[in-house]
Design an enzyme around this catalytic site. Sequence first.
Site, PDB file in Angstrom:
ATOM      1  N   ARG A  84       0.856  -1.188   0.000  1.00  0.00           N
ATOM      2  CA  ARG A  84       0.000   0.000   0.000  1.00  0.00           C
ATOM      3  C   ARG A  84       0.888   1.233   0.000  1.00  0.00           C
ATOM      4  O   ARG A  84       1.733   1.385   0.883  1.00  0.00           O
ATOM      5  CB  ARG A  84      -0.917   0.007   1.225  1.00  0.00           C
ATOM      6  CG  ARG A  84      -1.745   1.288   1.334  1.00  0.00           C
ATOM      7  CD  ARG A  84      -2.695   1.295   2.494  1.00  0.00           C
ATOM      8  NE  ARG A  84      -3.378   2.585   2.549  1.00  0.00           N
ATOM      9  CZ  ARG A  84      -3.273   3.462   3.547  1.00  0.00           C
ATOM     10  NH1 ARG A  84      -2.525   3.173   4.598  1.00  0.00           N
ATOM     11  NH2 ARG A  84      -3.895   4.625   3.509  1.00  0.00           N
ATOM     12  N   HIS A 128      -2.570  11.151   0.626  1.00  0.00           N
ATOM     13  CA  HIS A 128      -2.059  10.865   1.972  1.00  0.00           C
ATOM     14  C   HIS A 128      -1.396  12.136   2.491  1.00  0.00           C
ATOM     15  O   HIS A 128      -0.199  12.174   2.748  1.00  0.00           O
ATOM     16  CB  HIS A 128      -1.085   9.689   1.936  1.00  0.00           C
ATOM     17  CG  HIS A 128      -0.860   9.044   3.283  1.00  0.00           C
ATOM     18  ND1 HIS A 128      -1.005   7.683   3.509  1.00  0.00           N
ATOM     19  CD2 HIS A 128      -0.486   9.574   4.477  1.00  0.00           C
ATOM     20  CE1 HIS A 128      -0.720   7.416   4.774  1.00  0.00           C
ATOM     21  NE2 HIS A 128      -0.415   8.539   5.381  1.00  0.00           N
ATOM     22  N   GLU A 173      -7.250   8.892   6.057  1.00  0.00           N
ATOM     23  CA  GLU A 173      -7.455   9.489   7.374  1.00  0.00           C
ATOM     24  C   GLU A 173      -7.908  10.954   7.327  1.00  0.00           C
ATOM     25  O   GLU A 173      -7.180  11.866   7.786  1.00  0.00           O
ATOM     26  CB  GLU A 173      -6.185   9.353   8.214  1.00  0.00           C
ATOM     27  CG  GLU A 173      -5.773   7.921   8.421  1.00  0.00           C
ATOM     28  CD  GLU A 173      -4.737   7.755   9.515  1.00  0.00           C
ATOM     29  OE1 GLU A 173      -4.158   8.758   9.972  1.00  0.00           O
ATOM     30  OE2 GLU A 173      -4.516   6.608   9.926  1.00  0.00           O
ATOM     31  N   ASN A 298      -7.379   1.992   9.694  1.00  0.00           N
ATOM     32  CA  ASN A 298      -6.061   2.130  10.316  1.00  0.00           C
ATOM     33  C   ASN A 298      -6.264   2.097  11.824  1.00  0.00           C
ATOM     34  O   ASN A 298      -6.988   2.939  12.369  1.00  0.00           O
ATOM     35  CB  ASN A 298      -5.409   3.456   9.918  1.00  0.00           C
ATOM     36  CG  ASN A 298      -5.095   3.524   8.431  1.00  0.00           C
ATOM     37  OD1 ASN A 298      -5.237   2.538   7.727  1.00  0.00           O
ATOM     38  ND2 ASN A 298      -4.670   4.687   7.976  1.00  0.00           N
ATOM     39  N   TYR A 300      -4.428   1.852  15.702  1.00  0.00           N
ATOM     40  CA  TYR A 300      -3.200   1.958  16.492  1.00  0.00           C
ATOM     41  C   TYR A 300      -3.419   1.730  17.970  1.00  0.00           C
ATOM     42  O   TYR A 300      -2.603   1.109  18.647  1.00  0.00           O
ATOM     43  CB  TYR A 300      -2.539   3.326  16.248  1.00  0.00           C
ATOM     44  CG  TYR A 300      -1.920   3.384  14.879  1.00  0.00           C
ATOM     45  CD1 TYR A 300      -2.617   3.893  13.786  1.00  0.00           C
ATOM     46  CD2 TYR A 300      -0.645   2.852  14.669  1.00  0.00           C
ATOM     47  CE1 TYR A 300      -2.041   3.896  12.516  1.00  0.00           C
ATOM     48  CE2 TYR A 300      -0.073   2.852  13.407  1.00  0.00           C
ATOM     49  CZ  TYR A 300      -0.785   3.369  12.330  1.00  0.00           C
ATOM     50  OH  TYR A 300      -0.235   3.364  11.082  1.00  0.00           O
ATOM     51  N   GLU A 357      -3.583  -0.016   7.959  1.00  0.00           N
ATOM     52  CA  GLU A 357      -2.410   0.328   8.769  1.00  0.00           C
ATOM     53  C   GLU A 357      -2.561  -0.237  10.176  1.00  0.00           C
ATOM     54  O   GLU A 357      -3.646  -0.152  10.755  1.00  0.00           O
ATOM     55  CB  GLU A 357      -2.199   1.843   8.902  1.00  0.00           C
ATOM     56  CG  GLU A 357      -1.717   2.527   7.660  1.00  0.00           C
ATOM     57  CD  GLU A 357      -1.538   4.022   7.855  1.00  0.00           C
ATOM     58  OE1 GLU A 357      -1.248   4.470   8.984  1.00  0.00           O
ATOM     59  OE2 GLU A 357      -1.746   4.771   6.879  1.00  0.00           O
TER      60      GLU A 357
HETATM   61  N1  LIG Z   1      -4.466   8.879  20.952  1.00  0.00           N
HETATM   62  N2  LIG Z   1      -4.427   8.657  19.853  1.00  0.00           N
HETATM   63  N3  LIG Z   1      -4.606   8.500  18.780  1.00  0.00           N
HETATM   64  C1  LIG Z   1      -3.840   7.951  17.758  1.00  0.00           C
HETATM   65  C2  LIG Z   1      -4.287   8.655  16.514  1.00  0.00           C
HETATM   66  C3  LIG Z   1      -3.514   8.108  15.389  1.00  0.00           C
HETATM   67  C4  LIG Z   1      -3.671   9.064  14.266  1.00  0.00           C
HETATM   68  N4  LIG Z   1      -2.504   8.949  13.394  1.00  0.00           N
HETATM   69  C5  LIG Z   1      -2.463   8.001  12.503  1.00  0.00           C
HETATM   70  O1  LIG Z   1      -3.323   7.179  12.382  1.00  0.00           O
HETATM   71  C6  LIG Z   1      -1.246   7.994  11.613  1.00  0.00           C
HETATM   72  C7  LIG Z   1      -1.343   7.192  10.430  1.00  0.00           C
HETATM   73  C8  LIG Z   1      -0.875   7.806   9.131  1.00  0.00           C
HETATM   74  O2  LIG Z   1      -1.587   7.275   8.028  1.00  0.00           O
HETATM   75  C9  LIG Z   1       0.633   7.552   8.902  1.00  0.00           C
HETATM   76  O3  LIG Z   1       1.068   8.389   7.850  1.00  0.00           O
HETATM   77  C10 LIG Z   1       1.399   7.803  10.187  1.00  0.00           C
HETATM   78  O4  LIG Z   1       2.802   7.693   9.957  1.00  0.00           O
HETATM   79  C11 LIG Z   1       0.955   6.749  11.202  1.00  0.00           C
HETATM   80  C12 LIG Z   1       1.759   6.824  12.497  1.00  0.00           C
HETATM   81  O5  LIG Z   1       1.480   8.020  13.157  1.00  0.00           O
HETATM   82  C13 LIG Z   1      -0.512   6.830  11.483  1.00  0.00           C
END
Ligand SMILES: N=[N+]=NCCCCNC(=O)[C@@H]1[C@H]2[C@H](O)[C@@H](O)[C@H](O)[C@@H](CO)[C@@H]12
Length: 453
Positions: A84, A128, A173, A298, A300, A357
């Site tokens: 991706r 993105h 996102e 996605n 986390y 993700e």
């Molecule tokens: N509390 N809390 N909340 C956590 C909220 C997470 C929001 N950030 C993402 O999802 C970004 C996504 C992005 O696509 C990628 O470009 C970033 O590198 C990754 C890592 O940061 C993740």
Amino acid sequence: MPDSPTPARDLRFPDGFLWGAATAAHQIEGSPLADGAGPSIWTRFAHTPGMTLNGDTGDVACDHYGRWKQDVALMRELGLKAYRFSVSWSRIHPEGTGRVNQAGLDFYSRLVDELLANDIEPLLTLFHWDLPAALDDRGGWLNRDCADWFAEYGSTLYRALDGRVKKWATINEPWVVTDGGYLHGALAPGHRSRYEAPIAAHNLMRAHGAAVQAYRAEGRHEIGLVVNIEPKYPASDSAEDAAAVRRAHAYMNEQFLHPALLGHYPPELKEIFGDAWPDWPAEDFALIRQPLDFVGINYYTRSVTAAGDSYPLKTAVVRQPLGTYTETGWEVFPQGLTDLLLWFKDTYGDLPVYITENGAAFFDPAVADEGRVRDPLRIDYLRKHLTAIRDAIDAGVDIRGYMAWSLLDNLEWSLGYSKRFGIVHVNYGTQERTPKDSARWYSKVIASNGRTL
Ligand SMILES: N=[N+]=NCCCCNC(=O)[C@@H]1[C@H]2[C@H](O)[C@@H](O)[C@H](O)[C@@H](CO)[C@@H]12
């Protein structure tokens, strides 16, 4: 006779489950202005003093723009079935609309052909976060014309790549784009306005709808939307915390999926934004709500949520004293992924889902003498989240694939190069790639379709 031992659980994933890894253009490519490309808002933002940690920029990043062929060879060595990635809009349309930069198109065309030659399926994300700076000068996501701009950009790529690319995503996102870029200002373009955030969010979804409509006219395969969603659990059984959870859930998890899949916003958003929440034209929802082939999720972490004084949600995230946290301060909570996937199915139905993700930043040791990077915490994180996905599949959620975030250590936006999410270590001085233990472990998981989790 002792009871027969509990049979070892068959963790095998469904046949054809799509195993891969994910990246994004601005985070890995470098050479943002090469071969006729125009600047993006992230090139502009990172070169603005004080906007990123240590003044880190994407000028070099992982030099994927120069090393794409070796990176595909590395994906092949790891046995990835899919990759991706995102396209940098301003490589394709340097001014955002109009003139096409053929050299930019050629870069992605070569990348796609190399992936296919190595039996790796491309999953392409149109946007993105790296909006062309020329469009930001015209209001960017605050300008309702952005829907036409985005549909034009999508059509350029559909015509060039559809058929070789069979899985498309419009936006990565939208929540982060608006919360980070327009409400709190930590991300490009660095605005801080509760009036602008809802307008940007709504226009992003209009642009999503317009790009899907354009795909239905030009494309013959699949297109979806990628969202970051996160389960919100009450910190106590108080009514105030329950209301806080309701607001936080609506703001992050429903703000984009509701209009895209149900054609309306959750009512909490007007409560949250008050006089800053416009009355949207009804016809906008007909544009936004386009039939999708899948949703990318996605995942986390979770948030244990209480009433608080955050702006404008009036919530607080409560740190868990016995929790395990990553380098980005996110609690490791795999059960939250199962809970979230069950909520998604109950709320939106049986739409296919890809986990587009999932991963974590931990403090990884340097490359050891024997060329190893020991990252046991990342293996544990990935194993537990894949098990959580397996639980959701057993409960009937239609999950089609998993993209580990990220293939490479890369530029973590405003945090610069301080956080390493990769399953492959990158030495930014030499650009040497070293598969971490997690990459070697993941290769075995892919080869066994999950049996060796
Ligand atoms: N509390 N809390 N909340 C956590 C909220 C997470 C929001 N950030 C993402 O999802 C970004 C996504 C992005 O696509 C990628 O470009 C970033 O590198 C990754 C890592 O940061 C993740």
